[in-house]
Scaffold this motif. Structure first.
Motif, PDB file in Angstrom:
ATOM      1  N   THR A  69       0.801  -1.230   0.000  1.00 13.83           N
ATOM      2  CA  THR A  69       0.000   0.000   0.000  1.00 13.83           C
ATOM      3  C   THR A  69       0.829   1.272   0.000  1.00 13.83           C
ATOM      4  O   THR A  69       0.295   2.359  -0.254  1.00 13.83           O
ATOM      5  CB  THR A  69      -0.915   0.034   1.229  1.00 13.83           C
ATOM      6  N   THR A  80      -4.808   0.788  -0.404  1.00  4.75           N
ATOM      7  CA  THR A  80      -4.997   0.212  -1.732  1.00  4.75           C
ATOM      8  C   THR A  80      -3.651  -0.024  -2.400  1.00  4.75           C
ATOM      9  O   THR A  80      -2.637   0.562  -2.021  1.00  4.75           O
ATOM     10  CB  THR A  80      -5.862   1.117  -2.631  1.00  4.75           C
ATOM     11  N   LEU A  81      -3.654  -0.870  -3.390  1.00  8.99           N
ATOM     12  CA  LEU A  81      -2.437  -1.291  -4.066  1.00  8.99           C
ATOM     13  C   LEU A  81      -1.780  -0.122  -4.800  1.00  8.99           C
ATOM     14  O   LEU A  81      -2.435   0.594  -5.557  1.00  8.99           O
ATOM     15  CB  LEU A  81      -2.775  -2.408  -5.050  1.00  8.99           C
ATOM     16  N   THR A  82      -0.477   0.061  -4.570  1.00  7.43           N
ATOM     17  CA  THR A  82       0.267   1.103  -5.270  1.00  7.43           C
ATOM     18  C   THR A  82       0.622   0.649  -6.682  1.00  7.43           C
ATOM     19  O   THR A  82       0.517  -0.538  -7.021  1.00  7.43           O
ATOM     20  CB  THR A  82       1.573   1.429  -4.534  1.00  7.43           C
ATOM     21  N   ALA A  83       1.071   1.596  -7.494  1.00  5.99           N
ATOM     22  CA  ALA A  83       1.497   1.262  -8.857  1.00  5.99           C
ATOM     23  C   ALA A  83       2.676   0.288  -8.820  1.00  5.99           C
ATOM     24  O   ALA A  83       2.757  -0.640  -9.639  1.00  5.99           O
ATOM     25  CB  ALA A  83       1.871   2.532  -9.601  1.00  5.99           C
ATOM     26  N   ARG A  84       3.589   0.504  -7.887  1.00  5.87           N
ATOM     27  CA  ARG A  84       4.752  -0.390  -7.766  1.00  5.87           C
ATOM     28  C   ARG A  84       4.312  -1.808  -7.422  1.00  5.87           C
ATOM     29  O   ARG A  84       4.784  -2.785  -8.024  1.00  5.87           O
ATOM     30  CB  ARG A  84       5.698   0.152  -6.695  1.00  5.87           C
ATOM     31  N   ALA A  95       1.341  -3.066  -7.872  1.00  8.54           N
ATOM     32  CA  ALA A  95       0.545  -3.576  -8.986  1.00  8.54           C
ATOM     33  C   ALA A  95       1.450  -4.178 -10.051  1.00  8.54           C
ATOM     34  O   ALA A  95       1.137  -5.223 -10.639  1.00  8.54           O
ATOM     35  CB  ALA A  95      -0.304  -2.452  -9.583  1.00  8.54           C
ATOM     36  N   GLU A 102      -3.825  -1.385  -9.884  1.00  4.64           N
ATOM     37  CA  GLU A 102      -3.562  -0.338  -8.900  1.00  4.64           C
ATOM     38  C   GLU A 102      -4.881   0.152  -8.318  1.00  4.64           C
ATOM     39  O   GLU A 102      -5.872   0.317  -9.025  1.00  4.64           O
ATOM     40  CB  GLU A 102      -2.825   0.818  -9.560  1.00  4.64           C
ATOM     41  N   GLY A 103      -4.889   0.387  -6.993  1.00  4.27           N
ATOM     42  CA  GLY A 103      -6.096   0.866  -6.332  1.00  4.27           C
ATOM     43  C   GLY A 103      -6.959  -0.242  -5.744  1.00  4.27           C
ATOM     44  O   GLY A 103      -7.959   0.042  -5.080  1.00  4.27           O
TER      45      GLY A 103
END
Length: 569
Positions: A206, A260-264, A266, A273-274
């Motif tokens: 996150t 929520t999931l970060t771009a990294r 993801a 992401e998200g």
């Protein structure tokens, strides 16, 4: 407190799934689960490249002292990079079907990091410092610190001590941190955060620190909204006075959304992401939801390398030697109790490795069996008590109810006629006797135990589970999933995403349990009662002050190893 995040729009997703990720001792596994009914669509396992560091650091030259057990954080990231995408591919689902991610971890596996969450072992110049690495749950080198923590707390009448059965384990956060301070004060000062791996992996997903109520309560001495006071910590060591600052962070309830999931993250996992990520949890505790073992009096034993016993109750009592009791520690509204055995599967592995001769290994290979399967088959042919042996299951010390990791294993009754399968069976029985001690401690402490359910890898051994049923004189239920912790994490992820209003509702829909798979044979149970009496006599003699021989032998070993190291230098 929980993070204020809007619920995910589950209804907008066709055939939603969640991903549960279980970080174990030697590997991590990911499962993809149907939110509707908990059906497991796929699983993938990734073995840790470094496994457990218990002899040297990754450089191969920095040696570790006895009782050390460390891990490498990037091994955990590799689970995200490998197991999660593989499980998604095997399930044949698309990333947009994933409505939530849940994780669980061994505990107390704890690590020092910077304020940004970077493990100290990953900083320049620190890869050769043992204390810079995460200390695995079975790191038992902090026993001297645990002894001092307990003695001082008892002398001062610290109110939190009773919530842990009268003793804090050397496996828990405070003992390991005090060892860090006293053996590498420079690294202790560099550690802005002292964090459970269960929370660190959520930080990786996150991008923000979070702390879960479960590990804080059971492993971090957090009770009734407070931790041990500054004066008490200073009395342990003046440099320890402000240790709690390395832990302080708002605690989130189980089943809440941590972020929520970060771009990294993801990019590592292949998930969008998200996507909501649930609050971190402990592998044992999260399994209760998977096994539908949330009601008061329903004990769940999660059996693997070690065993954790989790029991919810509407009764608050002081049970000597338990690992902890925490309000809402497993499910909201109940007191969650934890007890455990430090070595179970590890002991069986030791016996197969050490007690079985090459002729047994050759027979196993010829017949296409594992050595464990061969030893189990031969052991099952014996009558109860036919080996004339009784063993103590303390090869990794005793977590409950003695809380002493400087105790050691014992097999009594050996003769020149004793066979490997007889030693093996005696050790199987010893772990069942250890569980009976724990069950009886709860009941004598005023916390009733009704149903008994097992989960983990060891319940696959039907002979072992029959021994447990006979020794306990109880029917034994078996979880209906081979990946209980990962399923439990997927269930928590469904709650965090808003698919279910609470953990109980999600457990009813997604959990799995097979009732009374094993039932006791009363004739065998009668003989096991007699064997248990012998076990109990040895248990109390070596564990409660009748003989201090095990501690003296360990001290003699440590002194000899220290002298050898100094001579080598």
């Amino acid at each position: 407190m929980s993070v204020n995040i809007e619920p995910f729009n589950v209804t907008a997703v066709e055939t939603p799934v969640t991903v549960g990720i279980d970080f174990g001792t030697l590997s991590g596994r990911a499962v993809v689960v149907s939110v509707a009914d908990g059906t497991q669509l796929a699983e993938a396992v990734h073995e840790y490249r470094h496994a457990v560091l218990d002899r040297t650091l990754p450089d191969g030259t920095t040696e570790l002292a006895p009782d050390w057990a460390l891990q490498v954080p990037d091994d955990w990231r590799d689970v995200l990079r490998n197991a999660v995408p593989k499980a998604l591919a095997l399930a044949g689902v698309t990333p947009d079907q994933v409505i939530g991610i849940g994780t669980d971890f061994t505990a107390c596996t704890v690590l020092p990091t910077t304020a940004e969450g970077v493990p100290l072992c990953e900083l320049p110049g620190l890869a050769g410092r043992p204390h810079a690495y995460p200390k695995l749950w079975r790191h038992h080198a902090a026993q001297p610190q645990a002894d001092r923590i307990n003695a001082l707390a008892a002398d001062l009448g610290e109110p939190w001590l009773a919530r842990y059965g009268g003793k804090i384990s050397s496996e828990w956060e405070y003992a390991k941190a005090l060892q860090l301070l006293e053996e590498d004060p420079e690294l202790y000062a560099a550690a802005d955060r002292w964090i459970e791996a269960a929370d660190w992996i959520v930080w990786e997903l996150t991008g923000a620190e979070s702390r879960n109520l479960c590990t804080a309560g059971y492993k971090g001495i957090h009770q009734d909204g407070a931790r041990p006071g500054r004066e008490y910590l200073a009395a342990l060591n003046p440099g320890f006075a402000d240790f709690t600052a390395k832990l302080d962070h708002p605690l989130s309830p189980l089943g809440a959304q941590a972020g929520t999931l970060t771009a990294r993250a993801a990019a590592m996992t292949g998930i969008i992401e998200g996507t909501p990520v649930s609050v971190g949890n402990v592998d044992a505790h999260v399994t209760n939801a998977a096994a539908r073992a949330l009601d008061p009096g329903h004990m769940l034993a999660i059996m693997g390398t070690s065993t954790c016993h989790i029991l919810n109750s509407d009764v608050l009592a002081e049970v000597p030697g338990m690992c902890g009791v925490v309000r809402d520690g497993v499910v909201p509204g109940l007191w969650g109790y934890e007890a455990g055995q430090s070595g179970v599967g590890d002991i069986f592995a030791w016996a197969a490795r050490v007690a079985a001769p090459e002729s047994y290994a050759e027979e196993a290979r010829t017949r296409g069996l594992s050595l464990h399967e061969l030893l189990t088959e031969k052991a099952a042919e014996q009558p109860v008590g036919g080996h004339g042996l009784v063993a103590l299951d303390w090869h990794s010390g005793n977590r409950s109810t003695l809380v002493d990791h400087h105790l050691s294993g014992l097999v009594l009754g050996l003769t020149l006629d004793t066979r490997p399968e007889e030693i093996y069976r005696a050790l199987l029985e010893a772990t069942a006797f250890g569980t009976r001690v724990i069950v009886e401690a709860f009941e004598q402490g005023g916390v009733p135990v009704g149903e008994f359910t097992v989960a983990g890898g060891l319940p696959k051994n039907r002979f072992l589970m029959q021994i447990y049923s006979d020794v306990l004189r109880r029917p034994i239920n078996v979880i209906g999933s081979e990946q209980g912790p990962a399923l439990g994490s997927a269930i928590h992820a469904a709650v965090a995403a808003g698919a279910y209003p609470d953990i109980r509702t999600a457990s009813t829909a997604m959990g799995r349990i097979n009732l009374a798979v094993h039932t006791p044979d009363h004739d065998r149970a009668d003989v096991y009662d007699r064997l248990f009496a012998e076990y109990r006599e040895l248990h109390d003699h070596f564990g409660r002050g009748g003989s201090d021989a095990m501690h003296r032998l360990r001290a003699l070993r440590d002194a000899a190893l220290t002298d050898r190291t100094e001579d080598d230098q």
